[in-house]
Design a protein around this motif. Structure first.
Motif, PDB file in Angstrom:
ATOM      1  N   ILE A 122       0.631  -0.981  -0.753  1.00 16.21           N
ATOM      2  CA  ILE A 122      -0.242   0.443  -0.175  1.00 16.21           C
ATOM      3  C   ILE A 122       1.286   1.486   0.195  1.00 16.21           C
ATOM      4  O   ILE A 122       2.318   0.777  -0.026  1.00 16.21           O
ATOM      5  CB  ILE A 122      -0.847  -0.321   1.095  1.00 16.21           C
ATOM      6  CG1 ILE A 122       0.326   0.230   2.789  1.00 16.21           C
ATOM      7  CG2 ILE A 122      -2.078  -1.244   1.431  1.00 16.21           C
ATOM      8  CD1 ILE A 122      -0.818  -0.365   3.891  1.00 16.21           C
ATOM      9  N   PRO A 123       0.158   2.347  -0.517  1.00 17.57           N
ATOM     10  CA  PRO A 123       0.677   3.569  -0.284  1.00 17.57           C
ATOM     11  C   PRO A 123       2.403   3.725   0.552  1.00 17.57           C
ATOM     12  O   PRO A 123       3.351   4.519   0.111  1.00 17.57           O
ATOM     13  CB  PRO A 123       0.557   4.660  -1.025  1.00 17.57           C
ATOM     14  CG  PRO A 123      -0.773   3.898  -1.142  1.00 17.57           C
ATOM     15  CD  PRO A 123      -1.196   2.975  -0.699  1.00 17.57           C
ATOM     16  N   VAL A 124       1.417   3.498   2.064  1.00 17.28           N
ATOM     17  CA  VAL A 124       2.686   3.477   3.051  1.00 17.28           C
ATOM     18  C   VAL A 124       3.807   3.263   2.960  1.00 17.28           C
ATOM     19  O   VAL A 124       4.600   3.344   3.442  1.00 17.28           O
ATOM     20  CB  VAL A 124       1.190   3.919   4.332  1.00 17.28           C
ATOM     21  CG1 VAL A 124       1.174   1.965   4.890  1.00 17.28           C
ATOM     22  CG2 VAL A 124       2.146   4.568   5.619  1.00 17.28           C
ATOM     23  N   ASP A 125       3.930   1.537   2.065  1.00 15.18           N
ATOM     24  CA  ASP A 125       4.922   1.122   2.501  1.00 15.18           C
ATOM     25  C   ASP A 125       5.988   1.695   1.740  1.00 15.18           C
ATOM     26  O   ASP A 125       7.112   0.882   1.869  1.00 15.18           O
ATOM     27  CB  ASP A 125       4.514  -0.031   1.869  1.00 15.18           C
ATOM     28  CG  ASP A 125       3.801  -1.064   2.810  1.00 15.18           C
ATOM     29  OD1 ASP A 125       3.456  -0.947   4.347  1.00 15.18           O
ATOM     30  OD2 ASP A 125       2.577  -1.403   2.185  1.00 15.18           O
ATOM     31  N   ALA A 126       5.890   2.607   0.688  1.00 13.09           N
ATOM     32  CA  ALA A 126       6.658   3.242   0.131  1.00 13.09           C
ATOM     33  C   ALA A 126       8.094   3.639   0.735  1.00 13.09           C
ATOM     34  O   ALA A 126       9.349   2.574  -0.032  1.00 13.09           O
ATOM     35  CB  ALA A 126       6.904   3.718  -1.000  1.00 13.09           C
ATOM     36  N   ALA A 127       8.048   3.750   1.234  1.00 11.17           N
ATOM     37  CA  ALA A 127       9.455   4.455   2.442  1.00 11.17           C
ATOM     38  C   ALA A 127       9.981   3.064   2.331  1.00 11.17           C
ATOM     39  O   ALA A 127      11.513   3.080   2.751  1.00 11.17           O
ATOM     40  CB  ALA A 127       9.267   5.504   3.461  1.00 11.17           C
ATOM     41  N   GLY A 128       9.669   1.971   3.653  1.00 13.25           N
ATOM     42  CA  GLY A 128      10.220   1.430   4.052  1.00 13.25           C
ATOM     43  C   GLY A 128      10.454   0.479   2.539  1.00 13.25           C
ATOM     44  O   GLY A 128      12.031  -0.684   3.574  1.00 13.25           O
ATOM     45  N   ILE A 129      10.189   0.009   2.046  1.00 10.35           N
ATOM     46  CA  ILE A 129      10.581  -0.927   0.767  1.00 10.35           C
ATOM     47  C   ILE A 129      11.929  -0.341   0.135  1.00 10.35           C
ATOM     48  O   ILE A 129      13.330  -0.521  -0.216  1.00 10.35           O
ATOM     49  CB  ILE A 129      10.094  -0.819  -0.593  1.00 10.35           C
ATOM     50  CG1 ILE A 129       8.175  -1.697  -0.022  1.00 10.35           C
ATOM     51  CG2 ILE A 129      10.335  -1.246  -1.902  1.00 10.35           C
ATOM     52  CD1 ILE A 129       6.782  -1.138  -1.041  1.00 10.35           C
ATOM     53  N   ASP A 130      12.082   1.475   0.354  1.00 10.57           N
ATOM     54  CA  ASP A 130      12.369   1.418   0.406  1.00 10.57           C
ATOM     55  C   ASP A 130      13.741   1.208   0.836  1.00 10.57           C
ATOM     56  O   ASP A 130      15.441   1.310   0.190  1.00 10.57           O
ATOM     57  CB  ASP A 130      12.713   3.585  -0.421  1.00 10.57           C
ATOM     58  CG  ASP A 130      13.783   4.381  -1.671  1.00 10.57           C
ATOM     59  OD1 ASP A 130      14.106   3.976  -2.734  1.00 10.57           O
ATOM     60  OD2 ASP A 130      14.969   4.570  -0.497  1.00 10.57           O
ATOM     61  N   ALA A 131      14.063   1.247   1.742  1.00 14.14           N
ATOM     62  CA  ALA A 131      14.553   1.280   2.806  1.00 14.14           C
ATOM     63  C   ALA A 131      15.181  -0.038   2.646  1.00 14.14           C
ATOM     64  O   ALA A 131      16.507  -0.517   2.866  1.00 14.14           O
ATOM     65  CB  ALA A 131      14.514   1.459   4.099  1.00 14.14           C
TER      66      ALA A 131
END
Length: 169
Positions: free
Chosen positions: A7-16
């Motif tokens: 979901i959109p809120v996961d983007a930063a965690g995926i990047d990290a």
């Protein structure tokens, strides 16, 4: 651990995660660009109890001989170092394959370890006269059928989405 569609809120965690899991930032930049360009067909995450992304797999569209046949590419696949060799990569891949099958996609290609991806049923793409543009990739370029008529009239070069050309050698 929870395995689910991103979901959109996961983007930063995926990047990290992608920046931790790979030696360069290429995979993180690739996924960011796929998302920005609307070319991220599906992303599946594994999150811990606090919602921290600990595993990720992306799927993006490919064309065969410049034709859209409802095929996608798997990659990148990343698991946090603390969870490797515990079956999380397998859970992510199977979740993705199941979802793609439900969405009506007909096949998945991957450029990766034949020993690893054979366990899911991936077979060498060259057996079906399919190849990708990257040199010396015949052994690593594999495919997985999602429908019965996946090979009908299919042969030639499988082209990945444009960001792959920019971020991966």
């Amino acid at each position: 651990m929870l395995v689910r569609v991103e979901i959109p809120v996961d983007a930063a965690g995926i990047d990290a995660l992608l920046r931790r899991a790979f030696p360069t930032s290429a995979e993180a930049e690739l996924v960011h660009q796929l998302r920005e360009d609307g070319l991220l067909t599906l992303g599946v995450v594994a999150t811990d109890d606090e919602g921290v992304v600990m595993g990720y797999v992306a799927f993006s569209p490919v064309t065969i001989a410049e034709e859209d046949r409802q095929w996608v590419a798997l990659g990148p696949l990343a698991i946090d170092e603390t969870l490797r060799c515990q079956g999380w990569g397998e859970k992510l891949v199977y979740e993705g394959l199941d979802a793609l099958n439900e969405f009506g996609y007909t096949a998945v290609v991957v450029l990766g370890s034949p020993a690893y991806y054979a366990r899911f049923g991936f077979v060498p793409a060259r057996e079906q006269q399919l190849r990708c543009r990257w040199p010396d990739s015949d052994d690593a370029f594999q495919m997985y059928p999602l429908s019965d008529n996946h090979f009908e009239g299919v042969s030639g070069i499988v082209d990945y989405a444009a960001p792959f050309q920019r971020f991966l050698p």
